[in-house]
Design an enzyme around this catalytic site. Structure first.
Site, mmCIF file in Angstrom:
data_model
loop_
_atom_site.group_PDB
_atom_site.id
_atom_site.type_symbol
_atom_site.label_atom_id
_atom_site.label_comp_id
_atom_site.label_asym_id
_atom_site.label_seq_id
_atom_site.Cartn_x
_atom_site.Cartn_y
_atom_site.Cartn_z
ATOM 1 N N PRO A 123 31.068 64.027 51.097
ATOM 2 C CA PRO A 123 32.081 63.559 52.057
ATOM 3 C C PRO A 123 33.470 64.119 51.751
ATOM 4 O O PRO A 123 34.351 64.113 52.586
ATOM 5 C CB PRO A 123 32.038 62.043 51.906
ATOM 6 C CG PRO A 123 31.322 61.761 50.653
ATOM 7 C CD PRO A 123 30.465 62.933 50.341
ATOM 8 N N GLU A 183 26.080 56.641 43.587
ATOM 9 C CA GLU A 183 27.505 56.616 43.966
ATOM 10 C C GLU A 183 28.095 58.028 43.977
ATOM 11 O O GLU A 183 29.250 58.216 44.357
ATOM 12 C CB GLU A 183 28.293 55.751 42.983
ATOM 13 C CG GLU A 183 27.879 54.287 42.969
ATOM 14 C CD GLU A 183 27.941 53.663 44.347
ATOM 15 O OE1 GLU A 183 26.916 53.106 44.799
ATOM 16 O OE2 GLU A 183 29.002 53.757 44.996
ATOM 17 N N ARG A 216 19.254 79.696 61.985
ATOM 18 C CA ARG A 216 19.257 80.225 63.356
ATOM 19 C C ARG A 216 20.061 81.512 63.465
ATOM 20 O O ARG A 216 19.917 82.272 64.412
ATOM 21 C CB ARG A 216 19.861 79.198 64.330
ATOM 22 C CG ARG A 216 19.093 77.903 64.465
ATOM 23 C CD ARG A 216 19.801 76.932 65.385
ATOM 24 N NE ARG A 216 19.798 77.393 66.769
ATOM 25 C CZ ARG A 216 18.806 77.140 67.629
ATOM 26 N NH1 ARG A 216 17.746 76.447 67.243
ATOM 27 N NH2 ARG A 216 18.851 77.573 68.867
ATOM 28 N N ASP A 242 22.251 83.059 71.280
ATOM 29 C CA ASP A 242 21.703 81.717 71.112
ATOM 30 C C ASP A 242 22.255 80.870 72.247
ATOM 31 O O ASP A 242 23.472 80.744 72.401
ATOM 32 C CB ASP A 242 22.152 81.155 69.746
ATOM 33 C CG ASP A 242 21.527 79.794 69.465
ATOM 34 O OD1 ASP A 242 21.568 79.347 68.318
ATOM 35 O OD2 ASP A 242 20.995 79.183 70.420
HETATM 36 C C1 LIG Z 1 33.260 60.153 55.022
HETATM 37 C C2 LIG Z 1 33.574 58.707 54.590
HETATM 38 C C3 LIG Z 1 32.910 57.740 55.571
HETATM 39 C C4 LIG Z 1 35.081 58.524 54.644
HETATM 40 C C5 LIG Z 1 33.031 58.469 53.192
HETATM 41 C C6 LIG Z 1 33.900 58.189 52.127
HETATM 42 C C7 LIG Z 1 33.374 57.980 50.869
HETATM 43 C C8 LIG Z 1 31.979 58.055 50.618
HETATM 44 C C9 LIG Z 1 31.138 58.338 51.696
HETATM 45 C C10 LIG Z 1 29.656 58.416 51.489
HETATM 46 O O1 LIG Z 1 28.922 58.525 52.446
HETATM 47 N N1 LIG Z 1 29.203 58.396 50.213
HETATM 48 C C11 LIG Z 1 27.782 58.471 49.909
HETATM 49 C C12 LIG Z 1 27.292 59.901 49.763
HETATM 50 N N2 LIG Z 1 27.597 60.575 51.012
HETATM 51 C C13 LIG Z 1 27.325 61.878 51.278
HETATM 52 O O2 LIG Z 1 26.744 62.615 50.518
HETATM 53 C C14 LIG Z 1 27.852 62.387 52.600
HETATM 54 C C15 LIG Z 1 28.467 61.524 53.509
HETATM 55 C C16 LIG Z 1 28.966 62.023 54.726
HETATM 56 C C17 LIG Z 1 28.865 63.373 55.084
HETATM 57 C C18 LIG Z 1 28.229 64.227 54.175
HETATM 58 N N3 LIG Z 1 27.988 65.563 54.244
HETATM 59 O O3 LIG Z 1 27.359 65.928 53.133
HETATM 60 C C19 LIG Z 1 27.188 64.875 52.305
HETATM 61 C C20 LIG Z 1 27.729 63.763 52.940
HETATM 62 C C21 LIG Z 1 25.792 59.908 49.512
HETATM 63 C C22 LIG Z 1 25.411 59.344 48.142
HETATM 64 C C23 LIG Z 1 26.119 60.118 47.031
HETATM 65 C C24 LIG Z 1 27.635 60.059 47.257
HETATM 66 C C25 LIG Z 1 28.013 60.614 48.612
HETATM 67 C C26 LIG Z 1 31.645 58.543 52.983
#
Ligand SMILES: CC(C)(C)c1cccc(C(=O)NCC2(NC(=O)c3cccc4nocc34)CCCCC2)c1
Length: 246
Positions: free
Chosen positions: A89, A116, A154, A169
């Protein structure tokens, strides 16, 4: 293209290796996807990949050692100059321009977090780039890694079938899609637009382009900012603006 996905749930990646365009890309050899499980590189009885966070707080953090061993193996499998990407994120949000640029890479290593998150020392020392697929809370990075692979694959010549290149595409012209219809002509009293039933292909092309422009203007106007408009598109947009209810 060679991709190595690092995840404690490698079976999830069947979703892209066993189905559709990405599945065909794998079976035809356009894409080689290795899934590497950090648990393989643990040496304790419980095969521990996570541990409690320093500083306290809820949940667990993914340990650096198993991840780094997995990245080492992944880089080797993908071949030397692999770009190591962590789906996170905290990353830059993926868009089509980034997808096209990633498609030029000889190899990609995709790291997906769980719990986490990942020990920061892995990000500092091993990860070239963090990429996010959007602003919502997910349970892991695997689906994000699969989204990235689906979009990138793709772009590989030959994947979309001999006739269509990535440029052609049907979705990649930067506008939202026009409405689609198929048989029957009348479905629950709702009819297919007459223009599509005739054989006037030029009129159909223009109708579809105008529909795409109208939808993009109404639903995602910011996409129009980033896009060069042809003279025809500018004319159609003017028509749309004139037809818009005040
Ligand atoms: C964005 C927001 C809402 C402010 C936010 C803020 C803080 C944490 C998260 C969250 O989701 N933590 C959990 C976690 N997510 C992701 O991996 C992830 C989430 C979103 C888009 C992604 N693209 O790739 C990977 C992505 C999965 C478990 C391991 C830690 C990361 C979200």
């Amino acid at each position: 293209m060679r991709v190595a996905a690092i995840s404690i749930f490698p079976e999830m990646f069947r979703a892209i290796t066993d189905y559709g365009v990405s599945g065909r890309a794998v079976s035809e050899g356009h894409l080689v996807l290795d899934c590497i499980n950090p648990r393989t590189f643990t040496h304790d009885r419980h095969r521990t990949v996570d541990d409690r966070p320093y500083g306290g707080g809820p949940g667990m953090v993914m340990k650096a050692e198993p991840l780094e061993a997995a990245i080492d193996e992944a880089v080797e499998r993908v071949g030397g100059e692999a770009k190591v990407i962590c789906l996170s994120p905290q990353g830059r949000v993926l868009d089509q321009a980034m997808v096209e640029s990633l498609a030029e890479e000889p190899g990609l290593v995709l790291l997906s977090g769980r719990y986490e998150g990942i020990d920061e020392r892995v990000l500092e020392s091993w990860v070239d780039e963090e990429i996010s697929i959007g602003d919502y809370v997910l349970s892991g990075g695997e689906l994000a890694a699969m989204v990235l692979v689906d979009a990138v694959v793709r772009q590989i010549p030959g994947v979309l079938g001999h006739s269509q290149s990535a440029v052609e595409d049907s979705f990649a012209d930067g506008l939202l899609d026009c409405p689609h219809y198929t048989r029957p002509e009348a479905h629950r009293g709702s009819r297919v637009p007459e223009v599509l039933l005739g054989g006037d292909h030029e009129r159909i092309r223009r109708w579809r382009l105008k529909q795409s422009l109208q939808r993009t203007l109404i639903r995602r106007p910011e996409l129009l900012q980033e896009r060069e408009l042809t003279a025809e598109e500018q004319r159609l947009l003017a028509e749309i603006e004139n037809e818009r209810p005040d």
